[in-house]
Design an enzyme around this catalytic site. Sequence first.
Site, mmCIF file in Angstrom:
data_model
loop_
_atom_site.group_PDB
_atom_site.id
_atom_site.type_symbol
_atom_site.label_atom_id
_atom_site.label_comp_id
_atom_site.label_asym_id
_atom_site.label_seq_id
_atom_site.Cartn_x
_atom_site.Cartn_y
_atom_site.Cartn_z
ATOM 1 N N GLU A 39 -1.087 59.076 -60.730
ATOM 2 C CA GLU A 39 -1.465 60.239 -61.517
ATOM 3 C C GLU A 39 -2.433 61.041 -60.658
ATOM 4 O O GLU A 39 -3.404 60.484 -60.137
ATOM 5 C CB GLU A 39 -2.157 59.775 -62.817
ATOM 6 C CG GLU A 39 -2.435 60.947 -63.724
ATOM 7 C CD GLU A 39 -3.136 60.567 -65.020
ATOM 8 O OE1 GLU A 39 -3.176 59.361 -65.358
ATOM 9 O OE2 GLU A 39 -3.658 61.491 -65.669
ATOM 10 N N ARG A 46 -3.373 43.483 -60.469
ATOM 11 C CA ARG A 46 -3.997 44.548 -59.686
ATOM 12 C C ARG A 46 -5.033 43.969 -58.731
ATOM 13 O O ARG A 46 -5.544 42.863 -58.924
ATOM 14 C CB ARG A 46 -4.604 45.625 -60.580
ATOM 15 C CG ARG A 46 -5.740 45.186 -61.484
ATOM 16 C CD ARG A 46 -6.408 46.398 -62.153
ATOM 17 N NE ARG A 46 -5.470 47.351 -62.710
ATOM 18 C CZ ARG A 46 -5.493 48.677 -62.459
ATOM 19 N NH1 ARG A 46 -6.398 49.200 -61.666
ATOM 20 N NH2 ARG A 46 -4.628 49.471 -63.022
ATOM 21 N N LYS A 105 -10.912 55.135 -61.354
ATOM 22 C CA LYS A 105 -11.016 56.514 -60.870
ATOM 23 C C LYS A 105 -12.093 57.283 -61.626
ATOM 24 O O LYS A 105 -12.758 58.140 -61.054
ATOM 25 C CB LYS A 105 -9.662 57.225 -61.022
ATOM 26 C CG LYS A 105 -8.687 56.840 -59.913
ATOM 27 C CD LYS A 105 -7.478 57.754 -59.915
ATOM 28 C CE LYS A 105 -6.321 57.087 -60.613
ATOM 29 N NZ LYS A 105 -5.080 57.855 -60.569
HETATM 30 P P1 ATP Z 1 -6.032 55.444 -64.115
HETATM 31 O O1 ATP Z 1 -7.333 54.779 -64.403
HETATM 32 O O2 ATP Z 1 -6.142 56.913 -63.895
HETATM 33 O O3 ATP Z 1 -4.863 55.030 -64.956
HETATM 34 P P2 ATP Z 1 -4.796 53.966 -62.002
HETATM 35 O O4 ATP Z 1 -5.694 53.295 -61.028
HETATM 36 O O5 ATP Z 1 -3.935 53.175 -62.890
HETATM 37 O O6 ATP Z 1 -5.740 54.910 -62.708
HETATM 38 P P3 ATP Z 1 -2.501 55.510 -61.146
HETATM 39 O O7 ATP Z 1 -2.551 56.799 -60.456
HETATM 40 O O8 ATP Z 1 -1.875 55.452 -62.480
HETATM 41 O O9 ATP Z 1 -3.971 55.004 -61.215
HETATM 42 O O10 ATP Z 1 -1.904 54.409 -60.197
HETATM 43 C C1 ATP Z 1 -0.764 54.582 -59.417
HETATM 44 C C2 ATP Z 1 -0.148 53.263 -59.116
HETATM 45 O O11 ATP Z 1 -1.069 52.437 -58.431
HETATM 46 C C3 ATP Z 1 0.258 52.530 -60.377
HETATM 47 O O12 ATP Z 1 1.555 52.006 -60.177
HETATM 48 C C4 ATP Z 1 -0.742 51.429 -60.512
HETATM 49 O O13 ATP Z 1 -0.161 50.309 -61.086
HETATM 50 C C5 ATP Z 1 -1.158 51.178 -59.057
HETATM 51 N N1 ATP Z 1 -2.538 50.697 -58.988
HETATM 52 C C6 ATP Z 1 -3.632 51.317 -59.457
HETATM 53 N N2 ATP Z 1 -4.729 50.568 -59.269
HETATM 54 C C7 ATP Z 1 -4.324 49.443 -58.640
HETATM 55 C C8 ATP Z 1 -4.974 48.259 -58.169
HETATM 56 N N3 ATP Z 1 -6.294 48.097 -58.302
HETATM 57 N N4 ATP Z 1 -4.225 47.311 -57.573
HETATM 58 C C9 ATP Z 1 -2.906 47.474 -57.437
HETATM 59 N N5 ATP Z 1 -2.225 48.551 -57.855
HETATM 60 C C10 ATP Z 1 -2.909 49.528 -58.461
#
Ligand code: ATP
Length: 569
Positions: free
Chosen positions: A41, A272, A282
């Site tokens: 996002e 994650r 974020k």
């Molecule tokens: P938000 O808090 O805005 O939802 P988010 O960290 O989930 O943030 P996204 O932009 O939705 O951010 O993440 C993009 C991709 O990265 C998604 O597929 C998510 O699963 C993956 N991702 C995000 N954070 C992690 C993490 N700490 N470890 C592994 N994958 C991650």
Amino acid sequence: MSKEALEPVEGEVKNFIYQEIDKDLAEGKNGKKILTRFPPEPNGYLHIGHAKSICLNFGIAEYYNAACNLRFDDTNPVKEEIEYIESIEEDVRWLGFNWQGDVKYASDYFDQLYEWAIKLIKKGKAYVCDLTPEEIAAQKGTPTEPGKDSPYRNRSVAENLDLFERMKNGEFKEGEKILRAKIDMASPNMHMRDPIMYRIIHKPHHRTGDKWCIYPMYDYTHGQSDFIEEITHSICTLEFEVHRPLYNWFLDQILEGEPVPPVRPRQIEFARLNLNYTVMSKRKLLELVQKGIVSGWDDPRMPTISGLRRRGFTPESIRLFAEKVGVARRDNVIDVALLEYCIREDLNKRAMRVNAVLDPIKLIITNYPEDQVEMMKTTNNPEDETMGIREVPFCREVFIERDDFMEEPPKKFFRLGPGLEVRLKSAYIIKCDGFKKDEQGNVTEVYCTYDPETKSGMPQSERKVKGTLHWVSARHCIDGEVRLYDRLFMDEEPDGHKDVDFKEFLNPDSLKVLSHCKFEPGLADVKPLDKFQFQRLGYFCVDSDSAPGKPVFNKTVGLKDSWSKITSK
Ligand code: ATP
Ligand code: MG
């Protein structure tokens, strides 16, 4: 972290996601096609957790000789910005990956999603609801208690179609109406209790302008976007496991009465990445930026990819890190020491060894001819002979580190003090025979004599002394700045404390600026992101604040063992 834990695993088995993909291939699913995606996002910069997801998704594509899409899940015009889109594209490319075709946007599918919403309404599977968010929350129930049906749940199809169209046409205020899926208010899965599909937001979107004032929710968008792009394996983090039945429900509804599609995405979840001594949300990273606690998203103390890059991390080191962390189904916290190990591994092989004195004190070689300058040959990288040798100027006055001299050295101080001998690296063995102090008692100059027979190639060159010091020629060196970093937080899990804000754990000493450093003259024309090993001090990377002849370096990471590497020469 123990050393063993950091050693590479020989013949590592493919993680469980690869095993699942292998199974799907063996069964001939999706016409034996593989397509993954990375779906950020655009509401912030990418961090090391995203890097893990990028390496996983693009890594699978590389392994199976397939492709990976980059898709921006841009369903919320309030928080999203072009700056984030550009930084995300840059970071993915910098990590060394290429997406298939053009960048994709969930907003490209808004028309299709709207059509499908109409289909759901016509099937009696979606309804317009007038409840406020508070009322919805109050009626949602708990995991053990069923929720209450909305009083608007049984609106007629005709009324729903009319209201939804008027929502789209901007006839209502934000929050006045929403579109909800009609599933089951008693489902044990809270996500199935008539989730919201569309909400009204009177804000233009960075791509669709003011075409829309209703925007689809992430949960209504994500699965269908994967479906539209014919993603075969939708790999996501564990918290989406409970959303999977909902994504399936939406697709089942949409596909009812349609021919069987060539590809139906399969969602597979993994844990994650969590890293200690930092935060990864974020929202929290944005707060650090907005409050000026860090200098920006790319502050070298941030766990962002841009911060790590500025700090001196390489794409290879981050990819190695992702590989070592592995992929699991269980949540875990990774020690930041592993990340540091990975960059050391990489830079040890590649970084040129140079001389920098961070806290200089002048050393005068009293028996060295006043006007003489010698060019001393020195190895650029003992780990890689092909990097060759270079010459550095040596003269009567050099700078050494202040803490390499002690007025009253204890036993086993293998550096300099009255009567002690050391080697100046790539030059001569010197012996200290005096020093000068100012009125405050600070040592301002150290006096030594040198032994001309101890230079490389001379009869005494093999003579052993306990210590070897780095130095720069006082007459030839250039001045510059070095920024030393410590962990941004003092607590292993700063956002893991109930009732205590994560900012309470900020480390007040996470940045130390040294502005009177001395560098060997060859560093006058370095460029941002150039990387070096400063002998005995660690790995350093040129910062974007550098100017010609006035370099600024960020300390990337220390040497594992600053002493063992220093043998003589
Ligand atoms: P938000 O808090 O805005 O939802 P988010 O960290 O989930 O943030 P996204 O932009 O939705 O951010 O993440 C993009 C991709 O990265 C998604 O597929 C998510 O699963 C993956 N991702 C995000 N954070 C992690 C993490 N700490 N470890 C592994 N994958 C991650
Ligand atoms: Mg997310």
